[in-house]
Design a protein around this motif. Sequence first.
Motif, PDB file in Angstrom:
ATOM      1  N   ASN A  78       0.847  -1.238  -0.265  1.00 48.76           N
ATOM      2  CA  ASN A  78      -0.077  -0.204   0.249  1.00 48.76           C
ATOM      3  C   ASN A  78       0.648   1.474   0.136  1.00 48.76           C
ATOM      4  O   ASN A  78       0.705   2.376  -0.870  1.00 48.76           O
ATOM      5  N   LEU A 123      -7.098   4.405  -1.019  1.00 49.71           N
ATOM      6  CA  LEU A 123      -5.504   4.952  -0.852  1.00 49.71           C
ATOM      7  C   LEU A 123      -5.325   6.518  -1.621  1.00 49.71           C
ATOM      8  O   LEU A 123      -4.151   7.260  -1.442  1.00 49.71           O
ATOM      9  N   LYS A 166      -5.854  -1.328   3.386  1.00 48.22           N
ATOM     10  CA  LYS A 166      -5.413  -0.736   3.403  1.00 48.22           C
ATOM     11  C   LYS A 166      -4.451   0.378   4.066  1.00 48.22           C
ATOM     12  O   LYS A 166      -3.623   1.482   3.808  1.00 48.22           O
TER      13      LYS A 166
END
Length: 291
Positions: A78, A142, A224
């Motif tokens: 991520n 994100l 995430k």
Amino acid sequence: MKAIFESKSERIAHALIVFLMVLCCGVVILPFLNIIAVSLSGRQAVISGKVTVWPVDFSMEAYAKVVENDYFFRAYGNTLFVVIVGTAITMVLTIMAAFIVSRRDLPGQSAITVLITLTMWFSGGMIPTFLIVRQVGLYDNLFALILPSAISAYNVIVMRSFFRTIPDSLEESAMLDGANDFVVLFRIIVPLSLPSIATIMLWVIVGHWNAYTPALLYLSTRSKFTLQLVLRDIVFTNTIAQYMESADTVEVVSDSLIYANIVLTMLPILAVYPFLQKYFVKGVMIGAIKS
């Protein structure tokens, strides 16, 4: 020969400067060496406090446990996504904005520059920004770590100053040969501006890699999370207990894992910095002095 003609006061001043530089280097390097040493040391050595700046009873147990942790590497992926995509978007927007405001024949150029500069002192604030991010559907995404900070007024001004150091004759020659603005920008201006671009790229990469507050505000799903949130969990909320084999090893393994995670988190920046550092001083100085 220069040292021979230096006065006593100059030699004392130089010696003091060298001493202070060595002291500063020691303050920065010694904690870093201690983190590496603890992460590579055996349990009993860490318990007894024998580890300083050199590993004692060398062991890779902490790193082996980190490698087995999917949560950590998911966060790694991520973070890499945010850094790569965010840096690409930021650099494209910054270069194009700086190119526009660097045009001396741009109508209202001074007013545009003033408006850009004002954003360095005035902003909407954390809560309005959070509400906007949630309203546009970026919450727990994100891209919430990328788009709100996609362009910086300071970076635009620094790069604009660098662009203005490039002779206008190069652009005029290209225009006479039929080049348009995009050709001038990406075939002439950008290749000649690598020091400034590399400097700003380094700032952006480090900023995205170390970003903690935006991730804390905008992300809620653990899958995430970025590295900074994972380190927060490991250091402060004791989720590192999932690695423990037995209760009597909690403290030792926890310390080792914390330091191993920190070392692995620092590695990408340590790998990138040497390749961009040579441009750093030149990019900052030229961008700051010229206008």
